[in-house]
Design a protein around this motif. Sequence first.
Motif, short mmCIF file in Angstrom:
data_model
loop_
_atom_site.label_atom_id
_atom_site.label_comp_id
_atom_site.label_asym_id
_atom_site.label_seq_id
_atom_site.Cartn_x
_atom_site.Cartn_y
_atom_site.Cartn_z
N GLU A 40 0.71 -1.15 -0.16
CA GLU A 40 0.16 -0.09 0.05
C GLU A 40 0.85 1.11 -0.05
N GLN A 67 2.41 1.77 -3.30
CA GLN A 67 1.40 2.43 -4.39
C GLN A 67 1.01 3.85 -4.09
N LYS A 68 1.22 4.27 -3.01
CA LYS A 68 0.86 5.64 -2.92
C LYS A 68 1.88 6.57 -2.69
N ASP A 113 0.97 3.76 -14.79
CA ASP A 113 0.82 3.39 -13.54
C ASP A 113 0.59 1.88 -13.17
N GLU A 114 -0.19 1.23 -14.25
CA GLU A 114 -0.29 -0.18 -14.10
C GLU A 114 1.11 -0.83 -14.38
N GLN A 147 3.15 -0.89 -11.12
CA GLN A 147 2.74 -1.77 -10.24
C GLN A 147 3.07 -3.13 -10.46
N TYR A 175 6.22 -4.78 -8.73
CA TYR A 175 5.87 -5.47 -7.52
C TYR A 175 4.98 -6.52 -7.40
N GLN A 180 3.16 -8.58 -4.33
CA GLN A 180 1.73 -8.58 -4.32
C GLN A 180 1.34 -10.02 -4.55
#
Length: 786
Positions: free
Chosen positions: A448, A451-452, A647-648, A651, A654, A658
């Motif tokens: 989390e 991601q932020k 952005d995808e 991600q 990770y 995940q």
Amino acid sequence: MLRHHLLLFLRNIKRQKSSFLINVIGLSTGLACVMLIALWVSDELKVDKFYPEHQQIYQVIEHIQFTDGLQTLFETFSPMAEVLTEQIPEVKYAAATIQPGWFGKHVLSVGGENNLKAVGQLASEDYFMIFQHKLIQGNREELLQSPDAIVISKSLALSLFGTIDNVVGQQVEYEQKRPFQVSGIFEDVPLNATDRFDFVLSTEAYKDVPPWTSLNNWNSSGPQVYALLDEGADIAQVNAKIDKIRKEGNENSIRTPMLIPFSEHYLYGTYENGVQVGGRIEYVRLFTIIAILILIIACINFMNLSTARASGRLKEIGVKKAIGAKRATFIFQFLSESVLMAFIALVVALVLVTLALPEFNTIIGKQLELNFSPVAIAAILGISVITGLIAGSYPAIYLSGFNTITILKGKLNRSLGELWTRKGLVVIQFTLSVVLIVSVIVVYKQIEYVQKQNLGYAQEQIIRFNIEGKIKDQLSTFVLELRKLPGVKNASSTTHSMIGHNWSTGLDWDGRDPDDIKAFQIVGVDYDFVETMGMEMKAGRSFSREFGADSARIILNETAIRTIGYQDPIGKTVENGRAEIIGVVEDFNFKSLHERVEPLFMVMMPQGVKYVMVRMEAAREETALQEIQQFYERFNPGVPFEYDFLDENFQALYESEQRVGALSRYFAGMAILISCLGLFGLAIFTADRRRKEISIRKVLGQSALQVSVMLTRDFALLVFLSIFIALPIAYILANDWLAGFAYSISLRIWYFLGAGLIALLIAMLTVGSQAIQAANRNPVEGLYEE
């Protein structure tokens, strides 16, 4: 005798149905988790090991000496392949490649039709002699001899030609421009390959085409080079010869090439300061340990319930001992029963695995299947037998050790050691469960957090697509027209994917110590790149058409400025005055947060860019995408429009974390479930054994609440003890895992207290439900039975 043991086993199941169900559910759940993890681990261990001579295939890596330590690259210069084959006798074949991740997707067609995109790679002549993919057509030794040759997969051949017959010799148009001749067809690359591709072109076809001109450059670090060594070759001696050649060529070179086993790169791909320190093997080890722990928890249930229910078998054991049965006979009987129980659980586990496998595959991103090969069957049966023996070992030794006279008197002497053993097993169960719960919380919070995390630029509403077809020749016009489309906020182009490492190089500046060697990431861009990416200029300006040609100007990030030590950098020069610093951009992160921001500079490189970046207006993405696709198809006819969201893709860096987080949640849940099943069984047994005591207490005036508290108190103390033991262990493990990130969360106390509270609540709900039921039973029933 076996028939007699089986009959007794069936009778005990009928008499103790609840214990039987709890044991079967616990063992089957544990075995199902073990089998799922074993399938995943087995697949991970097989990656890149399907080649016939994979043990003899090696990859060239380079340790580059910088002032702050060694940096390890898995790329090297292309001519290294020639050096290996010409100067190292142990090398049979060597080949340079540009991997699919760099070369990417390209449009292929036949006769101007069937335009489709396929993943390709570049490779030199001996590639298919090293990586012996199964050939359907073609001569392995001649596949890449011609610069105009293309080797395609079976699936691609079917898509382009509709058949695999008589395809060799046919022409395929590449990017609607250059014709290539099919020289061979290979079977599709297996799913457990690191690099999967649909076609291969010769490096000779691209040696003069930017940006692949580095294929001839001794100072490049773009290609990856592989070698096939003679069987039995001493890799240490080979690496010594390579180092000797390097020193003879340039003794002061900061680059040290060496060979490592190719098939180990996938699992052991992490290096720190030139030393191999791990990689995906860490996750393989982690889940292997989790599988073992879950199985231990399931076995503990069996041990606890079997020893707790021992009083139900006193008469059987006493009579047999009185007529001369030996202790070994009882051990064999009870172990046989536990193994039989394990096989019953195995059948249930296979059903659970079959049902869970589709969802499991979705989580891990693989296509695993239950394989009933002789080896797999032997492994499954072996695990079941071992599980049965482990689960039944303590009960067998315990039950067979009763004194005959004590048994015949109907009194079981429950020793303090037996009581503490059972309590200790419960503590172990919940200690492991709490550790898993803490791990789930920490992994979730870290994912989390990343991601932020502010990356230094705005990823949202940005799409990225390759520059290909007609766009290559009219890029400026294409980008300018893009900006005019409804919903499009800005657009530019770059050499950098903005995801992961691309290229690095050295940089020279006034006053640099000759021994101070640092690596700088290089990003080639066109105008408006900084604005499109939403980056912030900390000083100076970005590249702009208003100031004329910016080809001799440079923008550095904050880390680069700190590295070179300029206090007021704007207007100063680097590279012996050839490049003027016009701006300083805020640090931004295009790698995962496992790594810190590196020194970086941007230069104008409109002829070498590879990607178009388009920022869309918020809340108008759908409109913008439709407009962009329609415009792209008009401008670039015949080229399929494929894009991805930045952005995808970020991600996806990770992805491993995940998946680890998702799997941890499932397996932690299974561990808690199995532990609570054991507590539930013990609670039933405890309430049953203390039925007379409970009845007397109620007759003497104790309320149902007081009786419930009495029954749950001991279990609560065991869970508290588990939490006390688990939290320091969980802290050490979590801290070690977070150390792998350059940017990570701080471990907060509520992560640990929350995990303990979750375990306590679940345990108390499990035990409390049975305690309340026992406390509310009519006391007359208990006294009447006595």
